[in-house]
Design a protein around this motif. Structure first.
Motif, PDB file in Angstrom:
ATOM      1  N   HIS A  63       0.811  -1.218   0.000  1.00  0.00           N
ATOM      2  CA  HIS A  63       0.000   0.000   0.000  1.00  0.00           C
ATOM      3  C   HIS A  63       0.843   1.266   0.000  1.00  0.00           C
ATOM      4  O   HIS A  63       0.359   2.336  -0.355  1.00  0.00           O
ATOM      5  CB  HIS A  63      -0.906  -0.010   1.233  1.00  0.00           C
ATOM      6  N   LEU A  64       2.114   1.148   0.412  1.00  0.00           N
ATOM      7  CA  LEU A  64       3.000   2.301   0.520  1.00  0.00           C
ATOM      8  C   LEU A  64       4.347   2.004  -0.139  1.00  0.00           C
ATOM      9  O   LEU A  64       4.714   0.849  -0.337  1.00  0.00           O
ATOM     10  CB  LEU A  64       3.236   2.656   1.995  1.00  0.00           C
ATOM     11  N   LEU A  65       5.074   3.071  -0.448  1.00  0.00           N
ATOM     12  CA  LEU A  65       6.413   2.912  -1.001  1.00  0.00           C
ATOM     13  C   LEU A  65       7.385   2.402   0.049  1.00  0.00           C
ATOM     14  O   LEU A  65       8.286   1.614  -0.246  1.00  0.00           O
ATOM     15  CB  LEU A  65       6.913   4.256  -1.549  1.00  0.00           C
ATOM     16  N   ARG A  66       7.232   2.864   1.282  1.00  0.00           N
ATOM     17  CA  ARG A  66       8.084   2.443   2.399  1.00  0.00           C
ATOM     18  C   ARG A  66       7.202   2.183   3.609  1.00  0.00           C
ATOM     19  O   ARG A  66       6.142   2.800   3.761  1.00  0.00           O
ATOM     20  CB  ARG A  66       9.105   3.538   2.757  1.00  0.00           C
ATOM     21  N   GLU A  67       7.655   1.306   4.482  1.00  0.00           N
ATOM     22  CA  GLU A  67       6.916   1.073   5.707  1.00  0.00           C
ATOM     23  C   GLU A  67       7.023   2.306   6.614  1.00  0.00           C
ATOM     24  O   GLU A  67       8.078   2.943   6.684  1.00  0.00           O
ATOM     25  CB  GLU A  67       7.472  -0.145   6.451  1.00  0.00           C
ATOM     26  N   PRO A  68       5.948   2.656   7.330  1.00  0.00           N
ATOM     27  CA  PRO A  68       6.016   3.848   8.194  1.00  0.00           C
ATOM     28  C   PRO A  68       7.154   3.791   9.199  1.00  0.00           C
ATOM     29  O   PRO A  68       7.793   4.810   9.487  1.00  0.00           O
ATOM     30  CB  PRO A  68       4.650   3.839   8.884  1.00  0.00           C
ATOM     31  N   TRP A  69       7.426   2.611   9.750  1.00  0.00           N
ATOM     32  CA  TRP A  69       8.455   2.490  10.784  1.00  0.00           C
ATOM     33  C   TRP A  69       9.876   2.534  10.222  1.00  0.00           C
ATOM     34  O   TRP A  69      10.835   2.616  10.983  1.00  0.00           O
ATOM     35  CB  TRP A  69       8.246   1.208  11.585  1.00  0.00           C
ATOM     36  N   GLU A  70       9.998   2.496   8.901  1.00  0.00           N
ATOM     37  CA  GLU A  70      11.321   2.601   8.286  1.00  0.00           C
ATOM     38  C   GLU A  70      11.797   4.040   8.173  1.00  0.00           C
ATOM     39  O   GLU A  70      12.995   4.290   7.963  1.00  0.00           O
ATOM     40  CB  GLU A  70      11.306   1.978   6.891  1.00  0.00           C
ATOM     41  N   MET A  71      10.880   4.986   8.281  1.00  0.00           N
ATOM     42  CA  MET A  71      11.202   6.397   8.097  1.00  0.00           C
ATOM     43  C   MET A  71      11.446   7.047   9.459  1.00  0.00           C
ATOM     44  O   MET A  71      10.531   7.144  10.278  1.00  0.00           O
ATOM     45  CB  MET A  71      10.068   7.104   7.362  1.00  0.00           C
ATOM     46  N   ARG A  72      12.694   7.499   9.709  1.00  0.00           N
ATOM     47  CA  ARG A  72      13.055   8.078  10.986  1.00  0.00           C
ATOM     48  C   ARG A  72      13.954   9.308  10.792  1.00  0.00           C
ATOM     49  O   ARG A  72      14.734   9.382   9.842  1.00  0.00           O
ATOM     50  CB  ARG A  72      13.791   7.052  11.859  1.00  0.00           C
ATOM     51  N   THR A  73      13.830  10.247  11.722  1.00  0.00           N
ATOM     52  CA  THR A  73      14.708  11.416  11.724  1.00  0.00           C
ATOM     53  C   THR A  73      16.103  10.993  12.159  1.00  0.00           C
ATOM     54  O   THR A  73      16.344   9.851  12.559  1.00  0.00           O
ATOM     55  CB  THR A  73      14.182  12.482  12.688  1.00  0.00           C
ATOM     56  N   GLY A  74      17.029  11.945  12.143  1.00  0.00           N
ATOM     57  CA  GLY A  74      18.378  11.654  12.599  1.00  0.00           C
ATOM     58  C   GLY A  74      18.431  11.243  14.060  1.00  0.00           C
ATOM     59  O   GLY A  74      19.365  10.565  14.495  1.00  0.00           O
ATOM     60  N   LYS A  75      17.422  11.639  14.837  1.00  0.00           N
ATOM     61  CA  LYS A  75      17.344  11.270  16.245  1.00  0.00           C
ATOM     62  C   LYS A  75      16.597   9.960  16.465  1.00  0.00           C
ATOM     63  O   LYS A  75      16.368   9.556  17.605  1.00  0.00           O
ATOM     64  CB  LYS A  75      16.667  12.385  17.039  1.00  0.00           C
ATOM     65  N   GLY A  76      16.188   9.323  15.355  1.00  0.00           N
ATOM     66  CA  GLY A  76      15.464   8.071  15.472  1.00  0.00           C
ATOM     67  C   GLY A  76      14.001   8.233  15.814  1.00  0.00           C
ATOM     68  O   GLY A  76      13.348   7.275  16.248  1.00  0.00           O
ATOM     69  N   GLU A  77      13.449   9.428  15.589  1.00  0.00           N
ATOM     70  CA  GLU A  77      12.057   9.711  15.919  1.00  0.00           C
ATOM     71  C   GLU A  77      11.211   9.763  14.650  1.00  0.00           C
ATOM     72  O   GLU A  77      11.735   9.965  13.546  1.00  0.00           O
ATOM     73  CB  GLU A  77      11.964  11.048  16.659  1.00  0.00           C
ATOM     74  N   PRO A  78       9.891   9.590  14.770  1.00  0.00           N
ATOM     75  CA  PRO A  78       9.024   9.745  13.595  1.00  0.00           C
ATOM     76  C   PRO A  78       8.973  11.206  13.140  1.00  0.00           C
ATOM     77  O   PRO A  78       9.242  12.122  13.927  1.00  0.00           O
ATOM     78  CB  PRO A  78       7.661   9.273  14.095  1.00  0.00           C
ATOM     79  N   TYR A  79       8.643  11.397  11.886  1.00  0.00           N
ATOM     80  CA  TYR A  79       8.576  12.748  11.319  1.00  0.00           C
ATOM     81  C   TYR A  79       7.245  13.408  11.636  1.00  0.00           C
ATOM     82  O   TYR A  79       6.198  12.766  11.682  1.00  0.00           O
ATOM     83  CB  TYR A  79       8.759  12.695   9.807  1.00  0.00           C
ATOM     84  N   ARG A  80       7.311  14.740  11.818  1.00  0.00           N
ATOM     85  CA  ARG A  80       6.106  15.554  11.936  1.00  0.00           C
ATOM     86  C   ARG A  80       6.087  16.672  10.887  1.00  0.00           C
ATOM     87  O   ARG A  80       5.119  17.419  10.813  1.00  0.00           O
ATOM     88  CB  ARG A  80       6.008  16.190  13.324  1.00  0.00           C
ATOM     89  N   VAL A  81       7.167  16.795  10.136  1.00  0.00           N
ATOM     90  CA  VAL A  81       7.295  17.834   9.107  1.00  0.00           C
ATOM     91  C   VAL A  81       7.614  17.157   7.781  1.00  0.00           C
ATOM     92  O   VAL A  81       8.468  16.264   7.721  1.00  0.00           O
ATOM     93  CB  VAL A  81       8.387  18.857   9.477  1.00  0.00           C
ATOM     94  N   PHE A  82       6.947  17.618   6.721  1.00  0.00           N
ATOM     95  CA  PHE A  82       7.042  16.919   5.446  1.00  0.00           C
ATOM     96  C   PHE A  82       8.399  17.049   4.776  1.00  0.00           C
ATOM     97  O   PHE A  82       8.934  16.064   4.258  1.00  0.00           O
ATOM     98  CB  PHE A  82       5.960  17.418   4.479  1.00  0.00           C
ATOM     99  N   THR A  83       8.976  18.252   4.717  1.00  0.00           N
ATOM    100  CA  THR A  83      10.171  18.462   3.894  1.00  0.00           C
ATOM    101  C   THR A  83      11.317  17.532   4.276  1.00  0.00           C
ATOM    102  O   THR A  83      11.898  16.886   3.383  1.00  0.00           O
ATOM    103  CB  THR A  83      10.609  19.932   3.945  1.00  0.00           C
ATOM    104  N   PRO A  84      11.692  17.383   5.539  1.00  0.00           N
ATOM    105  CA  PRO A  84      12.745  16.407   5.840  1.00  0.00           C
ATOM    106  C   PRO A  84      12.314  14.965   5.572  1.00  0.00           C
ATOM    107  O   PRO A  84      13.150  14.132   5.203  1.00  0.00           O
ATOM    108  CB  PRO A  84      13.028  16.635   7.335  1.00  0.00           C
ATOM    109  N   PHE A  85      11.019  14.685   5.741  1.00  0.00           N
ATOM    110  CA  PHE A  85      10.515  13.350   5.374  1.00  0.00           C
ATOM    111  C   PHE A  85      10.750  13.100   3.890  1.00  0.00           C
ATOM    112  O   PHE A  85      11.219  12.028   3.483  1.00  0.00           O
ATOM    113  CB  PHE A  85       9.025  13.260   5.711  1.00  0.00           C
ATOM    114  N   TRP A  86      10.437  14.083   3.065  1.00  0.00           N
ATOM    115  CA  TRP A  86      10.603  13.958   1.618  1.00  0.00           C
ATOM    116  C   TRP A  86      12.076  13.790   1.246  1.00  0.00           C
ATOM    117  O   TRP A  86      12.417  12.984   0.381  1.00  0.00           O
ATOM    118  CB  TRP A  86       9.993  15.173   0.935  1.00  0.00           C
ATOM    119  N   ARG A  87      12.941  14.525   1.912  1.00  0.00           N
ATOM    120  CA  ARG A  87      14.368  14.394   1.618  1.00  0.00           C
ATOM    121  C   ARG A  87      14.849  12.970   1.911  1.00  0.00           C
ATOM    122  O   ARG A  87      15.602  12.384   1.131  1.00  0.00           O
ATOM    123  CB  ARG A  87      15.179  15.387   2.460  1.00  0.00           C
TER     124      ARG A  87
END
Length: 480
Positions: A130-154
């Motif tokens: 259903h998705l390109l990547r699993e939600p839990w695979e996407m993490r910030t540099g601190k290992g936290e989930p994203y709340r802002v789109f632009t760094p998520f997109w990068r």
């Protein structure tokens, strides 16, 4: 394994279906199944427009399976686990395969189903489709989930293109004896009276319809998508969102088809990249809902739970729902929604802003109305969009954004073509007046045959005063 049950959910396609591919490769016989247990999704069971789409999509999938010498077994019940156990008993199936979904109640249900089936010795397996990547695979540099789109997109872009989509299997080996099934009609998905009849002329649900919609976009509007997507009078959007929601096409297919069309064609690259970014917004919405499951019903940021909504907003809400607010661009959008099960995204933002910032009705009211009337109603996208408009969710601006419906209308529908299409009582007004009929000279209104309050309403809310009240409320929230 001899027999596997393939559990269709919102992956109503044969191509690029990992669970289907695994079932065909690992089992001698495959039994495709669709289980209808909407009570498991509680208040987020499919709304009226979504039910119409689901009815048509299941019919299309049944026909596609028949062409593969297979069939779709449909069952209706209160519990997916109970229905699966009945089918396992009837067929002797040794495995149940499905593709993962990410809404909170469905995640909880699927975990319970997988654990229960494995406990009884059934090979229960789920796959990403259903998705390109699993939600839990996407993490910030601190290992936290994203709340802002632009760094998520990068981060998503750095991971490169997703895997190539899978082809349809040439055939599905049937069981020696099929279990009993219900018909699509017996699910009772169509409304009475049939408000949804008009949708048949506007949409083609199903895998073939999804492919046609994508082809149409790639062949035409993608070249101008970057700017054209903001113009509601034009047909410069893909209108692929309901097909993606129901899984009639996968994001992998959409991504790679766009990349292939962009290759070597510079004129398509700008529009194509803008559209791929929109696919990433869909990913981001599912990431946020998965990581913050309360955000479907409550503000992502807790401090916004104290925002002072207007008391007695219900009459204003009803006028908004009917497209009778006196703000032409908003009324055009609400009427488009009722007539087509769809609303242009730019107009969605304008209409949502008026409801939550000026009328000051809770964003959950708008989310529920969209949930029932949109053919592309998707819990992740719907929740994030409304919280974005309310200022309480992911990627909300550091300032309290309030759209001015009149300036937005003049900017994105300068000739009033969209308004004339959906608010025909204003059609005779000149371009300069159609956006703000309440500011038009009496002679101009008379020449157009319009009497405000009779033929078209005065604005139901004072925009300037309501804007100041909303800004004051937001300041109070931030200072508390």
């Amino acid at each position: 394994m001899k027999t596997v049950i393939l559990w269709f959910r919102r992956d109503l396609r044969l191509a690029d279906n990992p669970a289907l591919r695994a079932a065909v490769e690992e089992a001698e016989r495959v039994i495709p199944v669709y289980l209808h247990a909407p009570e498991e999704e509680a208040q987020w069971a499919p709304g009226g427009a979504s039910c119409w789409w689901l009815h048509a999509s299941l019919q299309a999938l049944s026909q596609d399976l028949a062409a593969k010498q297979s069939r779709l077994i449909i069952r209706r019940g209160q519990s997916s686990l109970s229905l699966l156990r009945e089918l396992i008993d009837e067929t002797g199936a040794e495995g149940v395969y499905w593709n993962r979904l990410y809404e909170p109640l469905i995640v909880e249900r699927d975990r319970s189903v997988k654990a229960a089936l494995r406990e009884q010795g059934v090979n229960a397996k789920s796959f990403r489709a259903h998705l390109l990547r699993e939600p839990w695979e996407m993490r910030t540099g601190k290992g936290e989930p994203y709340r802002v789109f632009t760094p998520f997109w990068r981060t998503l872009a750095k991971q490169g293109d997703p895997p190539q989509p899978l082809r349809q299997p040439p055939t599905l080996r049937p069981p020696g004896q099929w279990p009993s099934r219900q018909t699509v009609a017996e699910l009772g998905l169509l409304l009475r009276p049939r408000w949804d009849r008009k949708l048949h002329d506007l949409w083609q649900p199903g895998e073939a319809g999804a492919a046609l919609a994508l082809d149409h976009f790639l062949d035409g509007a993608m070249a101008v998508y970057k700017d054209g997507r903001d113009l509601p009078a034009e047909s410069d959007t893909a209108r692929l969102s309901p097909h993606l929601h129901f899984g009639e096409i996968s994001p992998h297919q959409a991504w790679h088809r766009a990349r292939a069309r962009m290759a070597g064609q510079a004129r398509l690259s700008e529009g194509g990249e803008a559209w791929l970014r929109q696919l990433a917004w869909r990913e981001f919405a599912h990431h946020v809902l998965f990581e913050f499951p309360h955000s479907s019903d409550e503000p992502l940021y807790e401090r916004w739970a104290g925002f002072p909504w207007r008391e007695g907003y219900q009459p204003l809400l009803r006028a908004w729902q009917r497209g009778e607010t006196g703000f032409p661009i908003v009324d055009a959008g609400m009427r488009e929604l009722w007539a087509t099960g769809y609303m242009h995204n730019r107009v969605r933002m304008i209409a949502a802003s008026l409801l939550v910032k000026n009328i000051r009705a809770p964003w959950q009211e708008g989310a529920r109305w969209f949930w029932d009337t949109l053919v592309d109603a998707d819990l992740a996208n719907n929740s994030m969009g409304w919280q974005w408009s309310a200022g309480s969710g992911a990627d909300a601006a550091p300032y309290f954004r309030i759209f001015n419906p009149w300036t937005q209308s003049k900017r994105f529908d300068p000739q009033g073509r969209y308004i004339r299409r959906w608010v025909p009582e204003l059609a005779e007004l000149p371009d300069r007046d159609i956006h703000t009929p309440q500011a038009s000279a009496p002679a101009i209104l008379a020449a157009a045959g319009i009497q405000l309050g009779r033929d078209y309403p005065e604005p139901i809310i004072d925009y300037k005063t309501s804007r100041e009240e909303a800004l004051a409320a937001a300041r109070a929230i931030r200072q508390s």
